[in-house]
Each structure stands twice: as structure tokens, then as C-alpha cells.
Design a protein around this motif. Structure first.
Motif, PDB file in Angstrom:
ATOM      1  N   GLU A 105     -43.122  -6.070  -0.388  1.00 10.56           N
ATOM      2  CA  GLU A 105     -42.727  -7.463  -0.610  1.00 10.56           C
ATOM      3  C   GLU A 105     -41.281  -7.540  -1.093  1.00 10.56           C
ATOM      4  N   LEU A 106     -40.914  -6.635  -1.965  1.00  4.28           N
ATOM      5  CA  LEU A 106     -39.544  -6.622  -2.474  1.00  4.28           C
ATOM      6  C   LEU A 106     -38.566  -6.276  -1.360  1.00  4.28           C
ATOM      7  N   ALA A 107     -38.973  -5.352  -0.488  1.00  6.73           N
ATOM      8  CA  ALA A 107     -38.125  -4.991   0.645  1.00  6.73           C
ATOM      9  C   ALA A 107     -37.894  -6.201   1.554  1.00  6.73           C
ATOM     10  N   CYS A 108     -38.953  -6.969   1.755  1.00 12.84           N
ATOM     11  CA  CYS A 108     -38.852  -8.178   2.588  1.00 12.84           C
ATOM     12  C   CYS A 108     -37.913  -9.200   1.946  1.00 12.84           C
ATOM     13  N   GLU A 109     -38.025  -9.368   0.622  1.00 13.39           N
ATOM     14  CA  GLU A 109     -37.163 -10.305  -0.102  1.00 13.39           C
ATOM     15  C   GLU A 109     -35.690  -9.909   0.011  1.00 13.39           C
ATOM     16  N   CYS A 110     -35.440  -8.602   0.032  1.00 12.35           N
ATOM     17  CA  CYS A 110     -34.069  -8.097   0.056  1.00 12.35           C
ATOM     18  C   CYS A 110     -33.563  -7.831   1.472  1.00 12.35           C
ATOM     19  N   SER A 111     -34.450  -7.992   2.471  1.00 15.44           N
ATOM     20  CA  SER A 111     -34.105  -7.741   3.877  1.00 15.44           C
ATOM     21  C   SER A 111     -33.653  -6.302   4.109  1.00 15.44           C
ATOM     22  N   GLU A 156     -36.825 -12.974  -9.446  1.00 20.37           N
ATOM     23  CA  GLU A 156     -37.040 -14.262  -8.786  1.00 20.37           C
ATOM     24  C   GLU A 156     -38.452 -14.339  -8.213  1.00 20.37           C
ATOM     25  N   PHE A 157     -38.899 -13.253  -7.592  1.00 18.30           N
ATOM     26  CA  PHE A 157     -40.250 -13.213  -7.015  1.00 18.30           C
ATOM     27  C   PHE A 157     -41.293 -13.355  -8.116  1.00 18.30           C
ATOM     28  N   THR A 158     -41.100 -12.625  -9.218  1.00 18.78           N
ATOM     29  CA  THR A 158     -42.052 -12.655 -10.327  1.00 18.78           C
ATOM     30  C   THR A 158     -42.153 -14.045 -10.930  1.00 18.78           C
ATOM     31  N   GLY A 180     -45.691 -15.454 -10.275  1.00 20.97           N
ATOM     32  CA  GLY A 180     -46.487 -15.126 -11.447  1.00 20.97           C
ATOM     33  C   GLY A 180     -46.961 -13.684 -11.490  1.00 20.97           C
ATOM     34  N   ARG A 181     -46.382 -12.828 -10.672  1.00 19.31           N
ATOM     35  CA  ARG A 181     -46.701 -11.399 -10.667  1.00 19.31           C
ATOM     36  C   ARG A 181     -45.522 -10.647 -10.079  1.00 19.31           C
ATOM     37  N   GLU A 182     -45.495  -9.334 -10.325  1.00 15.99           N
ATOM     38  CA  GLU A 182     -44.416  -8.528  -9.778  1.00 15.99           C
ATOM     39  C   GLU A 182     -44.684  -8.205  -8.314  1.00 15.99           C
ATOM     40  N   PRO A 183     -43.652  -8.112  -7.488  1.00 17.04           N
ATOM     41  CA  PRO A 183     -43.842  -7.829  -6.058  1.00 17.04           C
ATOM     42  C   PRO A 183     -44.174  -6.362  -5.815  1.00 17.04           C
ATOM     43  N   PHE A 225     -28.964  -6.158  -7.392  1.00 18.52           N
ATOM     44  CA  PHE A 225     -29.433  -7.161  -6.427  1.00 18.52           C
ATOM     45  C   PHE A 225     -30.954  -7.089  -6.260  1.00 18.52           C
ATOM     46  N   ILE A 226     -31.483  -5.873  -6.138  1.00 17.93           N
ATOM     47  CA  ILE A 226     -32.924  -5.691  -5.979  1.00 17.93           C
ATOM     48  C   ILE A 226     -33.672  -6.187  -7.216  1.00 17.93           C
ATOM     49  N   MET A 227     -33.159  -5.856  -8.396  1.00 19.94           N
ATOM     50  CA  MET A 227     -33.818  -6.284  -9.628  1.00 19.94           C
ATOM     51  C   MET A 227     -33.775  -7.800  -9.774  1.00 19.94           C
TER      52      MET A 227
END
Length: 237
Positions: free
Chosen positions: A125-131, A112-114, A118-121, A105-107
Motif C-alpha cells: 500500500e505504501l509503495a502504491c501511495e509513493c508510486s 498521511e495514509f495512517t 486509521g491504521r498504518e499501510p 517522502f516515504i515516511m
């Protein structure tokens, strides 16, 4: 009233060893959270807690406020690393289905963020995306990452340097101390960005992928910078 981690860490940094016990007591919940991730791998939970506590102690002794992060964020990779080393020496590390599911799920969120930005989180930022928390992201990603062999090459394949080459000689403490002082001086001459890479990769045991996420760089960029860093340090030493 219990003192904060920051107050206790400052006391420990000033030489007050009694602060270490309080740091351990206040952060056992963090150790327990990490240990639960490895609880289904054939090792007693109490043993995992004891090994994790060793990682917590190392984190407390090596923490520096200049890192610019919370102590818990700094401590999680060290606790994980200590437990992973124990399990690696004790037998094959297995990852539970739930951790694999969360890792996938995290990957997916990362991809999706990348694609969108146009860049890796970064980790936050990734924590925020995954709540979920940054610690949870780091914990899961570290748990699903592969175990590295000491014979694994660092940098390009032609330089002949393996992870084993970076392990010091514990039987000669004076020589080891001299080497560490020389290495510290050489690292201090690196650019701020490269110093951060060294700190994250070799002192906080992060993978190239995780290092890139913290610094906003790609894994390829971190790999290239790491090769240049190793070449620069070899010249200095």
C-alpha cells in the motif's frame, strides 16, 4: 529460454545446486540496485556487489514458497542486511542525501495514509501511495534505519535479554544444529500470526516497523507480540 525464478528455486530446493548459479545470474540486477544505494560510503562498488551476492545466495537457499511473496521481495532485505553488516564492521554507515530525501517522502506518505485510514499501510500500500515498487520502499526504509548494537535489549528492559543472546555458538556445529531443531519445533507451536512475526523479524531481518507494515499491525503491537513470543519460546526451550 531462461527458466523463471520459481522454477530455479524449486530445482535448488530439490538439491540441484546448478540452479543456484542461474538464480544469481538472473538476479544480479537486483543486487546491483541495492549496491548502488551504498556506493558512496567509501567501499568499492565491486566489493559491494560481491557482498550483496552473498545475501542473494542466502535468500535463494532459505526461500520458501509458503512465505507468499515474490523472491525479489524476500531477497532485498537479506541483500541489504549482508551489505549493512559488512559496512558496520568496516566502519560507520552513512546514508546519502538522496536516500534520506526519499526516506522522508516515504515516511510522510505513510503518516498521511495512517491519518486518513486509521491504521498504518502495508508495504504494498505504501509503495502504491509513493508510486514506486515494494522493493524500493523496503530498500529505502532499511537503508535509513539505525544500526543496532549487540548489547541492545530485546523486549522489556527488565528481562535482561540482548541481541547478543540470540547469536549461536559457531564453534560447536552439533550443538548448534540441535538448538536449531529445537527452536524450529518451538516456533511451529506458535500461532500463525506469531510465526509470521518470527519469520519477518528474525529470518528476513525486518525491523518491528517494517514487520507491522507487512502484517497491518502497529509497531507497538509487534513489540508486545514479540515479547510474548520470546517468553513462550523460552518456556518451550
Amino acid at each position: 529460454m531462461p527458466q523463471s525464478n520459481a522454477e530455479l528455486l524449486r530445482r535448488l530446493g530439490d538439491g540441484d545446486e546448478s540452479a543456484l548459479e542461474s538464480i544469481i545470474e538472473q538476479n544480479m540486477g537486483l543486487v546491483r540496485t541495492v549496491a548502488k544505494r551504498f556506493a558512496d560510503r567509501g567501499t568499492e562498488f565491486d566489493d559491494l556487489m560481491q557482498i550483496g551476492t552473498i545475501g542473494l545466495m542466502r535468500a535463494a537457499r532459505s526461500f520458501d514458497f509458503s512465505f507468499g511473496c515474490m523472491f525479489s521481495t524476500y531477497a532485498v532485505p537479506l541483500i541489504i542486511g549482508e551489505i549493512r553488516r559488512f559496512l558496520r564492521d568496516d566502519g560507520l554507515i552513512k546514508v546519502s542525501r538522496s536516500v534520506k530525501t526519499e526516506g522522508a517522502f516515504i515516511m510522510r506518505k505513510k503518516e498521511e495514509f495512517t491519518t486518513k485510514n486509521g491504521r498504518e499501510p502495508t508495504i504494498s500500500e505504501l509503495a502504491c501511495e509513493c508510486s514506486i515498487s515494494s522493493e524500493e520502499v523496503m530498500l529505502t526504509m532499511e537503508a535509513i534505519s539505525p544500526v543496532h548494537s549487540l548489547s541492545e535489549r530485546v523486549g522489556s528492559s527488565e528481562d535482561g535479554c540482548t541481541l547478543e543472546n540470540f547469536i549461536g555458538d559457531r564453534e560447536n556445529p552439533i550443538e548448534s544444529l540441535t538448538d536449531r531443531l529445537a527452536l524450529r519445533q518451538a516456533i511451529s507451536k506458535l500461532s500463525p500470526c506469531r510465526q509470521q512475526i518470527v519469520n519477518l523479524r528474525y529470518f528476513r531481518n525486518m525491523s518491528q516497523q517494517q514487520t507491522g507494515e507487512v502484517l497491518g499491525l502497529t509497531q507497538v503491537k509487534v513489540s508486545r507480540e514479540e515479547k510474548k513470543i520470546l517468553e513462550e519460546l523460552r518456556k518451550s526451550l
